[in-house]
Write a protein that holds these residues in place. Structure first.
Motif, mmCIF file in Angstrom:
data_model
loop_
_atom_site.group_PDB
_atom_site.id
_atom_site.type_symbol
_atom_site.label_atom_id
_atom_site.label_comp_id
_atom_site.label_asym_id
_atom_site.label_seq_id
_atom_site.Cartn_x
_atom_site.Cartn_y
_atom_site.Cartn_z
ATOM 1 N N ARG A 155 0.048 0.258 -11.582
ATOM 2 C CA ARG A 155 1.253 0.281 -12.393
ATOM 3 C C ARG A 155 2.373 -0.377 -11.607
ATOM 4 N N LEU A 177 -3.472 -7.015 -10.716
ATOM 5 C CA LEU A 177 -2.249 -6.290 -11.065
ATOM 6 C C LEU A 177 -1.014 -7.138 -10.780
ATOM 7 N N ASP A 200 8.103 5.872 -8.128
ATOM 8 C CA ASP A 200 8.280 6.707 -9.311
ATOM 9 C C ASP A 200 9.661 6.546 -9.936
ATOM 10 N N LEU A 202 1.804 -8.313 -13.566
ATOM 11 C CA LEU A 202 3.232 -8.038 -13.419
ATOM 12 C C LEU A 202 4.051 -9.327 -13.455
ATOM 13 N N THR A 261 6.720 -2.218 -12.197
ATOM 14 C CA THR A 261 7.823 -2.545 -13.096
ATOM 15 C C THR A 261 8.299 -3.960 -12.824
ATOM 16 N N PRO A 280 8.069 -0.986 -17.434
ATOM 17 C CA PRO A 280 6.808 -0.595 -16.798
ATOM 18 C C PRO A 280 5.592 -1.338 -17.359
ATOM 19 N N LEU A 281 4.563 -1.407 -16.528
ATOM 20 C CA LEU A 281 3.256 -1.948 -16.922
ATOM 21 C C LEU A 281 2.197 -1.126 -16.219
ATOM 22 N N ALA A 282 1.084 -0.862 -16.891
ATOM 23 C CA ALA A 282 -0.012 -0.108 -16.274
ATOM 24 C C ALA A 282 -1.350 -0.703 -16.698
ATOM 25 N N ASP A 301 -5.894 -0.351 -15.642
ATOM 26 C CA ASP A 301 -7.000 0.155 -14.830
ATOM 27 C C ASP A 301 -8.012 -0.964 -14.606
ATOM 28 N N ARG A 308 -6.265 2.247 -10.424
ATOM 29 C CA ARG A 308 -5.214 2.449 -11.415
ATOM 30 C C ARG A 308 -3.941 1.812 -10.879
ATOM 31 N N ASP A 319 2.397 -0.207 -7.593
ATOM 32 C CA ASP A 319 1.745 1.053 -7.218
ATOM 33 C C ASP A 319 0.266 0.948 -7.569
#
Length: 744
Positions: free
Chosen positions: A471, A555, A350, A559, A473, A356-358, A360, A469, A483
């Motif tokens: 996410r 993911l 956190d 990234l 950085t 950041p990148l997110a 689903d 989900r 994450d």
């Protein structure tokens, strides 16, 4: 050879002998006497001391307790024994043996523990040992988790070695020579003067001796293991003479099929059977749990008559009506109240610095859909019930049927058979239970029940759908944090619940191949959320890793792209496990990763760690006027010692292609509380013309023994998705990919 003396010992120890008609040898992990399962049906003239090998007048029979669902389990177990026993594998008969806790699988129990296979620390080693103890205590006689070879490797080799030396000792005492002066060859003991005594001739004498402990042969002296081998079933399967569970025929047999409510568990209110009973060859229409069975003089007539029955189905159900509602339930489950596990939680995701990148990701329900439909044959009498079926869970089926018939477990006799495919399907037993219900209504008559494909598709239990989900950085050209949250139904809760057993603790399968991926980042977290029970779910080839490989490596690739780094080089920087790094370096070299590509072409890479096996894949695709074409697939894996190079290649490539086919075109969707797909016309897989050119390399640089049936699957989908992004610029975050792309 004359009639063998009956020698029946109630217990067996490490290295001791076993079975019908002669002498047999095996090991027992903890040197503690346990009940010998072969005594229950010991024929006259039999000698039994231990459950693995039979030597009688006809030759050698190997009890192979691990199910063969097409992966070559019987063949490799045969070679493991033959290598030490000095018998020609082509001459060995095999039998799956009785359902018994004596054949417990300690390796599969460890798979359910939150222990990363790359972790060789004291806690991890102790935990794996505890898994073996638990499996023994529970009598887990089952096949799964790519554990057949790891579980059998030491047991069967030691069994063969002990058998060989004990037979030599029997010959030494008969001939009055020292055992070290004797040798063995192709099922016989050879004396210094050339005298040849067959194992069958020595069986009675060997059975009276204490088993001889023997050192295992050096791999440098192996005749078969480690070299390309011909599977013992390949001729029969290639000529159409191999017999599967569904091929069984008995005199006086009735054929049956079952139809149950397409809404699982909602039951049958009433039915009109008049038209069905009037049809040729139909013997009866009988009730079974949640539906009905039709009995006839052949399977086709039973299935035809089943379509003539007019049922009134119940409507009560506990699961959502549509796929959209189910996706919403998965999203709603991502709360602290539903958190199931957080085995990986390093640093502080956190507060991680960087851009950041997110994203689903979704993976749908999938069916196992093996080619051989579910089937079983059962004969019931008040005194005894016999079951013939192909299964991976013999003791569970024995106990379940005993509960149905009201008999003691030792009155229920399971005869395990070879399966025409499984992919996890034969870890279920509902069709066996149904056949037992039918057989109880026709005592003394063999009942062979076969599901229609439509019944199988509607009631086979599914690979869970899963929602992720992600996410993270990126900072200074590197991936900085990661994450991943995953929501899915619990396979363990669902499967064990159907056996009347509780599922204690977190379900590792929800986060398998994600939490234990061997990546080292300062801030990294993987969280599993358990979606409340709904549609029944089951183990599917590579279980949770089948979707988590896609989630994790998609993911990670996003990234890496956001960081502007190379997908191979950045993974190599992050991976802390040397064998995993090696397979990635190997596959990059195989694919000439840095080589040029033309317009409309792309390569994608993914690396996964599942069932203790690091596997890296590179896929190359190209855009054509007909759609995307899969051109090449390169795969490298570290399975440890390679016992059969031919079968290893088949299992790894087969897993990858199986994964690709489902990633491209397969899903089970729901409407009105029931599956919408019913057969292969609307549940697609990889077509022959779509199969890319495949190159496989099994490194074999470690001394470990790992299975290969499942580890080739998880990296396939993300490697393809990443290749499609490289070729088209489109990120695929939901399977099946054919929803988004057109494939040639």
């Amino acid at each position: 050879m004359g009639r063998l003396k009956t020698i029946a010992r109630r217990t067996f120890l490490i290295g001791s002998a076993a079975v019908a008609g002669g002498v047999a040898f095996g090991i027992y992990a903890y040197r503690k006497p346990v009940e010998n399962p072969l005594l229950a049906d010991l024929p006259p003239g039999a000698a039994t001391l231990n459950p693995y090998v039979l030597i009688d007048a006809e030759g050698v029979t190997l009890i192979t307790p691990r199910a063969d669902v097409g992966q070559g389990a019987v063949s490799i177990q045969t070679y493991l024994l033959a290598e030490e026993l000095d018998v020609d594998p082509a001459t060995i008969r095999t039998d799956f043996g009785p359902a018994s806790g004596a054949y417990y699988n300690g390796k599969v129990a460890a798979e359910g523990m939150p222990l990363a296979a790359w972790d060789d620390g004291l806690v991890a080693r102790t935990g794996r040992g505890a898994g073996d103890v638990i499996a023994k205590f529970l009598g887990l006689h089952l096949t799964g988790g790519s554990t057949t070879v790891p579980d059998s490797y030491d047991k069967l080799r030691a069994a063969g070695a002990s058998a060989r030396e004990t037979l030599k000792e029997a010959a030494a005492q008969r001939l009055g020579v020292d055992r070290t002066a004797l040798r063995t060859e192709d099922g016989a003991v050879i004396a210094p003067d050339g005298t040849r005594i067959t194992y069958a001739d020595l069986a009675t004498e060997a059975a009276t001796l204490d088993p001889v402990e023997a050192a295992l042969r050096d791999p440098a002296d192996w005749r078969w293991l480690g070299k390309p081998m011909r599977r013992t079933d390949i001729v029969a399967k290639s000529t159409g003479t191999f017999r599967y569970g569904g091929d069984l025929v008995f005199d006086g047999m009735l054929h049956a099929t079952v139809v149950t409510n397409p809404v699982m568990g909602a039951g049958l209110t009433s039915m009109d059977t008049g038209a069905a009973l009037a049809m040729r060859g139909v013997a009866a229409v009988l009730p079974v749990t949640d539906g009905f069975a039709v009995l006839a003089d052949n399977t086709w007539r039973a299935m035809k008559a089943a379509r003539a029955v007019v049922p009134v189905w119940g409507t009560a159900t506990t699961h959502a009506a549509t796929t959209d509602e189910m996706w919403q339930a998965h999203a709603d489950a991502m709360t602290e109240a539903n958190r199931d596990s957080r085995f990986a939680d390093d640093g502080d995701v956190d507060a991680a610095p960087g851009t950041p990148l997110a994203a689903d990701y979704r993976a749908p329900f999938l069916h196992h859909a093996p080619l051989e439909p579910a089937n079983a044959t059962v004969t019931y009498t008040a005194e005894r019930t016999d079951i013939w079926t192909a299964t991976q869970i013999p003791t569970f089926i024995r106990d379940a049927v005993a509960g149905i018939t009201g008999q003691d477990a030792d009155q229920v006799h399971l005869h395990n058979l070879a399966s025409g495919g499984s992919f996890g399907h034969r870890l279920e037993d509902i069709w066996v239970r149904q056949t037992a219900e039918i057989a109880m209504q026709r005592p003394g008559t063999p009942i062979r029940m076969t599901w229609s494909r439509e019944q199988d598709m509607a009631h086979g239990f599914l690979r869970p759908m899963a929602l992720a989900r992600g996410r993270g950085t990126v900072d200074a050209g590197q991936v900085r944090s990661f994450d991943l949250s995953i929501a899915a139904h619990s396979v363990g809760e669902s499967q064990l619940g159907r056996q009347g057993l509780p599922a204690a603790g977190p379900d590792v399968a929800i986060v398998a191949a994600a939490w234990d991926a061997p990546y080292a980042l300062p801030d990294r977290r993987v969280t599993g959320y358990r979606v409340p029970a709904g549609v029944g779910v089951s183990s599917w080839r590579s279980v949770g890793a089948s979707h988590n490989g896609f989630f994790h490596e998609s993911l990670m690739d996003e990234l890496i792209h956001a960081a502007g780094a190379d997908p191979v080089e950045e993974r190599l920087r992050l991976i802390h496990h040397a064998p995993t790094r090696q397979v990635l370096e190997t596959v990059a070299d195989m694919a000439s990763w840095d080589g040029p590509l033309g317009d409309g072409r792309g390569r994608g890479v993914a690396v996964t760690f599942a069932f203790g096996v690091p596997c890296a894949q590179v896929i190359e695709v190209s855009q054509t006027d007909a759609g995307l074409r899969l051109d090449r697939l390169w795969l490298a894996a570290e399975v440890g010692r390679v016992l059969d190079p031919v079968n290893i290649e088949s299992q790894l490539s087969g897993g990858a292609l199986f994964g690709l086919g489902h990633a491209i075109g397969a899903e089970i969707t729901f409407a009105d509380h029931r599956p919408e797909q019913s057969n292969f016309h609307d549940y697609d897989s990889l077509r022959l013309w779509q199969v890319p050119q495949v190159e496989v390399r099994a490194l074999g640089t470690t001394g470990e023994i790992r299975g290969a049936g499942e580890p080739g699957l998880p990296a396939a989908a993300p490697a393809l998705a990443n290749a499609i992004f490289a070729a088209t610029g489109t990120r695929l975050r939901e399977m099946p990919f054919a929803k988004t792309m057109v494939f040639a």
